[in-house]
Each structure stands twice: as structure tokens, then as C-alpha cells.
Design a protein around this motif. Structure first.
Motif, PDB file in Angstrom:
ATOM      1  N   PHE A   5       0.859  -1.184   0.000  1.00  0.00           N
ATOM      2  CA  PHE A   5       0.000   0.000   0.000  1.00  0.00           C
ATOM      3  C   PHE A   5       0.894   1.233   0.000  1.00  0.00           C
ATOM      4  CE2 PHE A   5      -3.973  -2.123   1.760  1.00  0.00           C
ATOM      5  CZ  PHE A   5      -4.781  -1.725   0.703  1.00  0.00           C
ATOM      6  N   CYS A   6       0.589   2.171  -0.894  1.00  0.00           N
ATOM      7  CA  CYS A   6       1.343   3.412  -1.033  1.00  0.00           C
ATOM      8  C   CYS A   6       0.529   4.577  -0.469  1.00  0.00           C
ATOM      9  CB  CYS A   6       1.657   3.648  -2.510  1.00  0.00           C
ATOM     10  SG  CYS A   6       2.438   5.243  -2.854  1.00  0.00           S
ATOM     11  N   ASP A  26      -2.379   5.468  -2.495  1.00  0.00           N
ATOM     12  CA  ASP A  26      -3.570   4.644  -2.287  1.00  0.00           C
ATOM     13  C   ASP A  26      -4.402   5.201  -1.131  1.00  0.00           C
ATOM     14  OD1 ASP A  26      -2.611   2.877  -4.265  1.00  0.00           O
ATOM     15  OD2 ASP A  26      -1.463   1.760  -2.783  1.00  0.00           O
ATOM     16  N   LEU A  27      -3.719   5.673  -0.099  1.00  0.00           N
ATOM     17  CA  LEU A  27      -4.434   6.255   1.037  1.00  0.00           C
ATOM     18  C   LEU A  27      -5.138   7.540   0.637  1.00  0.00           C
ATOM     19  CD1 LEU A  27      -5.135   6.137   4.028  1.00  0.00           C
ATOM     20  CD2 LEU A  27      -2.957   7.288   4.518  1.00  0.00           C
ATOM     21  N   PRO A  41      -6.011  -0.474  -6.712  1.00  0.00           N
ATOM     22  CA  PRO A  41      -4.755   0.192  -6.380  1.00  0.00           C
ATOM     23  C   PRO A  41      -3.569  -0.744  -6.572  1.00  0.00           C
ATOM     24  CG  PRO A  41      -5.800  -0.560  -4.383  1.00  0.00           C
ATOM     25  CD  PRO A  41      -6.738  -0.916  -5.515  1.00  0.00           C
ATOM     26  N   GLY A  42      -2.386  -0.204  -6.312  1.00  0.00           N
ATOM     27  CA  GLY A  42      -1.202  -1.056  -6.260  1.00  0.00           C
ATOM     28  C   GLY A  42      -0.191  -0.828  -7.363  1.00  0.00           C
ATOM     29  N   MET A  52      -3.117  -4.871  -7.234  1.00  0.00           N
ATOM     30  CA  MET A  52      -3.564  -5.558  -6.023  1.00  0.00           C
ATOM     31  C   MET A  52      -4.615  -6.597  -6.388  1.00  0.00           C
ATOM     32  SD  MET A  52      -4.127  -3.806  -2.299  1.00  0.00           S
ATOM     33  CE  MET A  52      -2.437  -3.196  -2.290  1.00  0.00           C
ATOM     34  N   ALA A  80      -7.098  -6.714   3.188  1.00  0.00           N
ATOM     35  CA  ALA A  80      -6.608  -5.435   2.680  1.00  0.00           C
ATOM     36  C   ALA A  80      -7.580  -4.280   2.930  1.00  0.00           C
ATOM     37  CB  ALA A  80      -6.279  -5.551   1.195  1.00  0.00           C
ATOM     38  N   LEU A  96      -6.512  -0.937   5.082  1.00  0.00           N
ATOM     39  CA  LEU A  96      -6.524   0.430   4.558  1.00  0.00           C
ATOM     40  C   LEU A  96      -7.339   1.351   5.468  1.00  0.00           C
ATOM     41  CD1 LEU A  96      -5.659   2.370   2.340  1.00  0.00           C
ATOM     42  CD2 LEU A  96      -7.595   1.578   0.961  1.00  0.00           C
ATOM     43  N   TRP A 131      -5.245   2.067   8.535  1.00  0.00           N
ATOM     44  CA  TRP A 131      -4.169   3.007   8.189  1.00  0.00           C
ATOM     45  C   TRP A 131      -4.725   4.427   8.086  1.00  0.00           C
ATOM     46  CZ3 TRP A 131      -1.435   3.359   2.815  1.00  0.00           C
ATOM     47  CH2 TRP A 131      -0.248   4.101   2.943  1.00  0.00           C
TER      48      TRP A 131
END
Length: 340
Positions: A36-37, A40-41, A57-58, A117, A315, A319, A322
Motif C-alpha cells: 500500500f502506497c 492509495d491512502l 490500487p497497487g 492488487m 486489505a 486500509l 491506516w
């Protein structure tokens, strides 16, 4: 096959998508790990102006070659690889000048186009980078580290210089390692004591905790003449300004992050210090290759960087966690189950 999908801001789920097949000049890759980058957030938060929904994403990718399209004869089935996830137009000024990472029409997997992903992706052969001596998990760290390595290249860091890295998230840690690789003395700055501990173990000579310490005063103690280079990897107005304030006379400031609002500078410092201010975007294939070599020699780095490794089904929840506590994680890695 299953895929993680951000369906709209604030909503993420596991969905079913078709399995792709490679065409001429293409390679199919069974995905093993995807990180996760931060992008992506921001996409999940609805703050990424470059993304449209729904989006898989991914772009921090590791996997094994599962099929080869016509004309691809220099890869073997089962080879471990990572992917250069940026797609450039080849025609704009940046592309013509040999800097495709800054393509005006850039499309990054997981942002402007579907990401990785999921169980399998198909990409052009020239986007595939073999990583035979890296674990699959660590191969997924190559892309985020390469962004930091590229910033070090933009700063033209040389042995013996002092580099301050503002922000010890994934990208900042990549810049830290890139600067250490160049033989620089690195001062790492972050709010999180946990991330500063990681920075020290990855090679930072000094760490400064923002929020508690007077960062500018502490750096002045460590480097009375100011650092040669400051790399900003936070993307906050305060650190954008701090970078210019603390850099030494005739120093260089490189911005990787970008602030989400306009910033008012005291432009006198640009002139009186005669500083260079540069941006850094994405990475080049050579940066990927440098990171691969660096991580091959330092298998312990991945254990320090990766906060959690979770299956695809977890996942969405990861997310969401996070999003609520971004400071608790350096890198969340999603491990894909092998395709049947």
C-alpha cells in the motif's frame, strides 16, 4: 480472480475481475506481494486529483512470470520480478529529454490506470525488472525505495556531504538509504520515535524528533553551517518552509512530497543563500536497478520497513486502519494467494 478495489472515496472492497492474457510483447505476472502506497491512502480519502473510481490500487509490485506474449524470449516462466509501473507517452518534452518519469501524460498503475492488487497483471516486457536474488516481499519494496533514490540523484549528493531527510515514512526511508549509499552523513527527522528508530538502524547518523525538539536549532547544533542537502518527504507546509530555512549556504533542497495548499516563502533566502530548489517525481529504471542491488546486500532492511503483511481479504480493513492511524505504519504489505 479477486482484486482489491477502491469503489469510491471511503469505500474499499474485494471484487472479482477477469484474468488478463498477454499480447505481443507483453508479460503476464502472477502477483505475490503488493505494498500500500501513500497515493492509495489519498485515493481512499478522496484527496487524489489524479485518480478516478472505481480503481484497483497497487504499484509496488512483486510476482513471478506466468506467461509470455509473442516476441518475448528473454524471460523464463517462474522468474521473480518487479514492475516499473509508470507509463509515459514517449513524445512530450520530458520523454524526449530522457526523463520519462516526469512525462506530462504519465499514467501510474493504481492511479490513472488499474493497479496490481490482484492475482495477475499484464505489462509490456520493458516494464519488467528481474529480481532473482530478492525475496518476493522485498521485491515489492523496490518501487517505493526507488522514489527516494531518485530524489537523492536529483540532489546530486556526493560522498562526505550532510543530508537532512524530513519525514521517515517509506519514501523518506528510501531517500535515507539512497543518501547513505552515496556516502553522505544523514540526519533523519520525524514525529514518530518508532520511525526514527528504523531510520537509525538503516544508517542515519543522527535522528531528530519533530514536535518535541526545536528541529532547526538541533540541526544547527549538528551542522553549524547548515546541511548541504535537505530532502522533504512529508508534503506539509511547515516542512516545505523548514527545508529552505535550514539548508546551508549554496545548498540544495529537493521536494518529493507536495503540499496540498499554497505556501508563502520568504524568497529572500533563495537569493541570499543562492540555493537550488528542485522537484523529484517517480523514478527511472536505473533507480530501480540501484535499489535492487542495495536491497540484495541488505536483506535485513525489509524486516525493519514492513509493518505488517496481510492476505488480500484483509486489505480493505488494513486500509481503513491506516486511514485512522497513519503514523502507526511504515509499510503495509498485501500477500496474494497463489492463483489456482
Amino acid at each position: 480472480m479477486k482484486a482489491v478495489c477502491i469503489t469510491e472515496p471511503g469505500s474499499v472492497s474485494v471484487v472479482e475481475i477477469d484474468i488478463p492474457k498477454p499480447g505481443t510483447g507483453e508479460v503476464a505476472i502472477d502477483i505475490s506481494h503488493v505494498g500500500f502506497c501513500g497515493s492509495d491512502l489519498t485515493s481512499f480519502r478522496g484527496l487524489n486529483p489524479l485518480v478516478s473510481y472505481p480503481r484497483v490500487p497497487g504499484h509496488e509490485i512483486a510476482g513471478t512470470v506466468s506467461a509470455l506474449g509473442a516476441g518475448v524470449d528473454d524471460l523464463s516462466i517462474g522468474a521473480r520480478v518487479t514492475v516499473l509501473p509508470y507509463f509515459n507517452c514517449g513524445h512530450c518534452r520530458a520523454c524526449r529529454g530522457g526523463r520519462p518519469n516526469a512525462c506530462v501524460n504519465n499514467q501510474t498503475m493504481g492511479v490513472q490506470r488499474e493497479g496490481a492488487m490482484t492475482g495477475c497483471v499484464v505489462v509490456p516486457r520493458q516494464k519488467v525488472i528481474p529480481t532473482p536474488n530478492l525475496s518476493l516481499r522485498d521485491a515489492a519494496l523496490v518501487e517505493p525505495c526507488s522514489v527516494g533514490f531518485h530524489a537523492v540523484g536529483r540532489a546530486e549528493v556526493v560522498r562526505g556531504e550532510t543530508v537532512v531527510v524530513l519525514g521517515c515514512g517509506m519514501i523518506g526511508l528510501g531517500a535515507l538509504m539512497g543518501a547513505v549509499r552515496k556516502g553522505a552523513t544523514v540526519i533523519a527527522v520525524d514525529l514518530s520515535p518508532q520511525k526514527l528508530d528504523i531510520a537509525a538502524r538503516l544508517g542515519a547518523s543522527h535522528v531528530v524528533r519533530g514536535g518535541n525538539d526545536d528541529v532547526a536549532a538541533r540541526i544547527a547544533e549538528l551542522v553549524p553551517d547548515g546541511p548541504d542537502v535537505v530532502i522533504e518527504a512529508v508534503g506539509a507546509p511547515a516542512t516545505f518552509l523548514l527545508a529552505v530555512d535550514i539548508v546551508g549556504q549554496c545548498g540544495r533542497v529537493v521536494y518529493i512530497g507536495y503540499a496540498k495548499q499554497p505556501i508563502a516563502y520568504d524568497t529572500k533566502q533563495f537569493i541570499t543563500k543562492e540555493i537550488d530548489v528542485r522537484g523529484s517525481r517517480n523514478a527511472l529504471r536505473t533507480d530501480f536497478e540501484d535499489v535492487v542491488e542495495w536491497l540484495e546486500a541488505r536483506p535485513e532492511a525489509g524486516d525493519l520497513i514492513v509493518s505488517a503483511t496481510l492476505p488480500l481479504e484483509e486489505a480493505p480493513a488494513a486500509l481503513e486502519r491506516w486511514d485512522k492511524a497513519p503514523g502507526d505504519y511504515t509499510k503495509i504489505m498485501i500477500a496474494m494467494a497463489p492463483r489456482a
